[in-house]
Write a protein that holds these residues in place. Structure first.
Motif, mmCIF file in Angstrom:
data_model
loop_
_atom_site.group_PDB
_atom_site.id
_atom_site.type_symbol
_atom_site.label_atom_id
_atom_site.label_comp_id
_atom_site.label_asym_id
_atom_site.label_seq_id
_atom_site.Cartn_x
_atom_site.Cartn_y
_atom_site.Cartn_z
ATOM 1 N N LEU A 1 0.834 -1.198 0.000
ATOM 2 C CA LEU A 1 0.000 0.000 0.000
ATOM 3 C C LEU A 1 0.873 1.255 0.000
ATOM 4 O O LEU A 1 0.613 2.203 -0.746
ATOM 5 N N HIS A 2 1.916 1.251 0.808
ATOM 6 C CA HIS A 2 2.825 2.394 0.861
ATOM 7 C C HIS A 2 3.507 2.604 -0.496
ATOM 8 O O HIS A 2 3.648 3.747 -0.953
ATOM 9 N N SER B 1 1.766 6.684 -6.746
ATOM 10 C CA SER B 1 0.682 7.527 -7.263
ATOM 11 C C SER B 1 0.911 9.002 -6.989
ATOM 12 O O SER B 1 0.361 9.847 -7.685
ATOM 13 N N THR B 2 1.726 9.329 -5.992
ATOM 14 C CA THR B 2 1.978 10.745 -5.704
ATOM 15 C C THR B 2 3.110 11.327 -6.549
ATOM 16 O O THR B 2 3.324 12.517 -6.536
ATOM 17 N N LYS B 3 3.820 10.476 -7.267
ATOM 18 C CA LYS B 3 4.930 10.960 -8.094
ATOM 19 C C LYS B 3 4.467 11.494 -9.413
ATOM 20 O O LYS B 3 3.514 11.422 -9.956
#
Length: 142
Positions: A133-134, A140-142
């Motif tokens: 998950l991490h 996804s934040t990149k």
């Protein structure tokens, strides 16, 4: 020399990051207070112990760097040192139940081993899921 200066700088940096014990106690107290509030929100049929919720909150705060390790490390190390002392009464009570241990001891040991293995397996799966998950969230934040 530059090595001596570097050693002094590292020493001063370590000295600077030390958080007073009273502040560390306050951090733990606030976390436990919030954990108690969260625990009271659970229905009576599903009780969640406040210390467990507190450990989860502390983990989240440490992993998100809201709280730095040096802010809680000294008191945490002290409390870890107390664990053996806190389990002495359990050991004394166990010694007082020696007759019961003679008749039921093997079953208790087998159940304890099985329960420990099940717990370790569950923790491994949860840890692996959290790592995945991490990684997904980081990707996804990149």
């Amino acid at each position: 020399s530059s090595d001596d200066i570097r050693k002094v700088m590292v020493f001063m940096d370590k000295k600077k990051k030390e958080t007073p014990i009273i502040v560390q106690c306050g951090i733990y107290a606030i976390i436990l207070f919030v954990a108690q509030l969260i625990s009271s929100l659970f229905p009576a049929s599903f009780s969640a112990p406040a210390p467990l919720i507190g450990m989860i909150l502390l983990y989240i705060l440490l992993s998100t760097h809201v709280i730095k390790l040096h802010q809680v490390e000294k008191l945490g190390d002290f409390m870890l040192g107390l664990i053996a002392f806190l389990f002495v009464p359990s050991g004394i009570q166990l010694a007082g139940s020696m007759q019961l241990m003679k008749t039921e001891g093997f079953k208790d040991i087998v159940v304890s081993i099985i329960a420990t293995l099940i717990l370790l397996i569950i923790i491994c799966f949860i840890g692996a899921a959290l790592i995945r998950l991490h990684a997904r969230l980081a990707k996804s934040t990149k």
